[in-house]
Design a protein around this motif. Sequence first.
Motif, PDB file in Angstrom:
ATOM      1  N   ALA A  37      50.124  32.601  47.055  1.00 23.78           N
ATOM      2  CA  ALA A  37      51.242  33.411  47.569  1.00 23.78           C
ATOM      3  C   ALA A  37      51.422  34.677  46.727  1.00 23.78           C
ATOM      4  N   SER A  38      51.249  34.556  45.421  1.00 22.84           N
ATOM      5  CA  SER A  38      51.356  35.733  44.546  1.00 22.84           C
ATOM      6  C   SER A  38      50.232  36.724  44.812  1.00 22.84           C
ATOM      7  N   PHE A  39      49.016  36.213  45.055  1.00 24.79           N
ATOM      8  CA  PHE A  39      47.899  37.097  45.409  1.00 24.79           C
ATOM      9  C   PHE A  39      48.213  37.835  46.702  1.00 24.79           C
ATOM     10  N   ARG A  40      48.697  37.094  47.676  1.00 25.05           N
ATOM     11  CA  ARG A  40      49.006  37.677  48.985  1.00 25.05           C
ATOM     12  C   ARG A  40      50.041  38.799  48.833  1.00 25.05           C
ATOM     13  N   GLU A  41      51.059  38.556  48.022  1.00 23.64           N
ATOM     14  CA  GLU A  41      52.096  39.564  47.798  1.00 23.64           C
ATOM     15  C   GLU A  41      51.557  40.754  47.005  1.00 23.64           C
ATOM     16  N   ALA A  42      50.833  40.471  45.927  1.00 27.66           N
ATOM     17  CA  ALA A  42      50.330  41.540  45.059  1.00 27.66           C
ATOM     18  C   ALA A  42      49.326  42.441  45.781  1.00 27.66           C
ATOM     19  N   TYR A  43      48.537  41.828  46.663  1.00 27.66           N
ATOM     20  CA  TYR A  43      47.496  42.566  47.385  1.00 27.66           C
ATOM     21  C   TYR A  43      47.909  42.875  48.830  1.00 27.66           C
ATOM     22  N   ASP A  44      49.180  43.205  49.047  1.00 32.13           N
ATOM     23  CA  ASP A  44      49.660  43.666  50.349  1.00 32.13           C
ATOM     24  C   ASP A  44      49.169  42.811  51.510  1.00 32.13           C
ATOM     25  N   ASN A  45      49.300  41.504  51.361  1.00 32.07           N
ATOM     26  CA  ASN A  45      48.903  40.558  52.401  1.00 32.07           C
ATOM     27  C   ASN A  45      47.427  40.717  52.782  1.00 32.07           C
ATOM     28  N   PHE A  46      46.629  41.116  51.799  1.00 27.63           N
ATOM     29  CA  PHE A  46      45.184  41.298  51.940  1.00 27.63           C
ATOM     30  C   PHE A  46      44.818  42.371  52.967  1.00 27.63           C
ATOM     31  N   ASP A  47      45.680  43.353  53.121  1.00 24.90           N
ATOM     32  CA  ASP A  47      45.437  44.450  54.059  1.00 24.90           C
ATOM     33  C   ASP A  47      44.324  45.345  53.507  1.00 24.90           C
ATOM     34  N   GLN A  67      42.859  48.128  54.509  1.00 21.29           N
ATOM     35  CA  GLN A  67      43.101  49.572  54.433  1.00 21.29           C
ATOM     36  C   GLN A  67      44.002  49.947  53.262  1.00 21.29           C
ATOM     37  N   LYS A  68      45.058  49.180  53.061  1.00 17.07           N
ATOM     38  CA  LYS A  68      45.970  49.467  51.944  1.00 17.07           C
ATOM     39  C   LYS A  68      45.254  49.296  50.608  1.00 17.07           C
ATOM     40  N   ILE A  69      44.492  48.205  50.469  1.00 20.24           N
ATOM     41  CA  ILE A  69      43.823  47.930  49.194  1.00 20.24           C
ATOM     42  C   ILE A  69      42.745  48.978  48.917  1.00 20.24           C
ATOM     43  N   ALA A  70      42.033  49.410  49.937  1.00 23.09           N
ATOM     44  CA  ALA A  70      40.999  50.442  49.754  1.00 23.09           C
ATOM     45  C   ALA A  70      41.608  51.748  49.251  1.00 23.09           C
ATOM     46  N   ALA A  71      42.876  51.972  49.544  1.00 28.28           N
ATOM     47  CA  ALA A  71      43.551  53.206  49.128  1.00 28.28           C
ATOM     48  C   ALA A  71      44.308  53.055  47.802  1.00 28.28           C
ATOM     49  N   TYR A  72      44.177  51.900  47.141  1.00 26.37           N
ATOM     50  CA  TYR A  72      44.881  51.700  45.875  1.00 26.37           C
ATOM     51  C   TYR A  72      44.500  52.777  44.869  1.00 26.37           C
ATOM     52  N   THR A  73      45.493  53.173  44.110  1.00 24.47           N
ATOM     53  CA  THR A  73      45.329  54.193  43.078  1.00 24.47           C
ATOM     54  C   THR A  73      45.215  53.517  41.710  1.00 24.47           C
ATOM     55  N   ARG A  95      46.140  49.678  40.384  1.00 26.62           N
ATOM     56  CA  ARG A  95      45.241  48.873  39.544  1.00 26.62           C
ATOM     57  C   ARG A  95      46.004  48.364  38.313  1.00 26.62           C
ATOM     58  N   GLU A  96      46.762  49.230  37.683  1.00 29.31           N
ATOM     59  CA  GLU A  96      47.538  48.837  36.502  1.00 29.31           C
ATOM     60  C   GLU A  96      48.651  47.860  36.875  1.00 29.31           C
ATOM     61  N   ARG A  97      49.260  48.054  38.037  1.00 27.64           N
ATOM     62  CA  ARG A  97      50.284  47.122  38.530  1.00 27.64           C
ATOM     63  C   ARG A  97      49.689  45.722  38.675  1.00 27.64           C
ATOM     64  N   LEU A  98      48.493  45.653  39.252  1.00 29.17           N
ATOM     65  CA  LEU A  98      47.834  44.353  39.423  1.00 29.17           C
ATOM     66  C   LEU A  98      47.483  43.728  38.069  1.00 29.17           C
ATOM     67  N   ALA A 145      38.084  43.734  43.979  1.00 27.34           N
ATOM     68  CA  ALA A 145      38.911  43.669  45.197  1.00 27.34           C
ATOM     69  C   ALA A 145      39.052  45.057  45.818  1.00 27.34           C
ATOM     70  N   ILE A 146      39.320  46.046  45.003  1.00 24.72           N
ATOM     71  CA  ILE A 146      39.527  47.404  45.511  1.00 24.72           C
ATOM     72  C   ILE A 146      38.223  47.979  46.067  1.00 24.72           C
ATOM     73  N   GLU A 147      37.149  47.846  45.312  1.00 25.29           N
ATOM     74  CA  GLU A 147      35.858  48.375  45.764  1.00 25.29           C
ATOM     75  C   GLU A 147      35.348  47.619  46.992  1.00 25.29           C
ATOM     76  N   ASN A 148      35.560  46.312  47.030  1.00 25.75           N
ATOM     77  CA  ASN A 148      35.110  45.528  48.181  1.00 25.75           C
ATOM     78  C   ASN A 148      35.907  45.879  49.439  1.00 25.75           C
ATOM     79  N   ALA A 149      37.165  46.244  49.280  1.00 26.97           N
ATOM     80  CA  ALA A 149      37.956  46.692  50.434  1.00 26.97           C
ATOM     81  C   ALA A 149      37.335  47.966  51.007  1.00 26.97           C
ATOM     82  N   LYS A 150      36.925  48.872  50.142  1.00 31.76           N
ATOM     83  CA  LYS A 150      36.278  50.108  50.598  1.00 31.76           C
ATOM     84  C   LYS A 150      34.966  49.795  51.325  1.00 31.76           C
TER      85      LYS A 150
END
Length: 172
Positions: free
Chosen positions: A50-60, A62-68, A72-75, A91-96
């Motif tokens: 549940a924490s992963f789902r919340e931290a990573y915007d419900n595994f969206d 598009q949102k994760i690919a656009a993370y700044t 990254r520091e928030r995570l 996670a970020i690179e794989n979203a891209k």
Amino acid sequence: MKEPSRSLHQNYHDNHYGFPIHDDNELFGRLILEINQAGLSWETILKKEASFREAYDNFDIQKIAAYTEADRERLLGNPGIIRNRLKVNAAIENAKTIMHLQKECGSFEKWLELNHPKTKEEWVKLFKKTFKFTGGEIVGEFLMSIGYLPGAHDASCPVYKEIIEEKPMWLK
């Protein structure tokens, strides 16, 4: 196994493990969880799902690919997830990467389908070439958990019959 742990594992086993997933964000979420499990117990990941789902915007994707860098520091500062820089970066690179596969193939699921069937070894080679932080165990468990490789349940398991009815890819 303590009762809450048993219940956690039982729910995953009976309702998720080995069942096909047809939503790209959920497929990606499962990949994130499998990557984060490396070196840890699956129970640890299930407790933090549940924490992963919340931290990573419900595994969206598009949102994760656009993370700044701030994301990254928030995570990396979030005690509810696994705070490993390599895993967060993956996670970020794989979203891209998945966004690119979606453009190329129509969806992440379609990319998986287009590459089916493969042996576990062939899948591992493809995933290592395509994604970050994906070794043999991660790829094998990911693919078993979504119905692309057999082995999630044996024929004597009551859940096996349910999975067969959903026609996992390894049956096709």
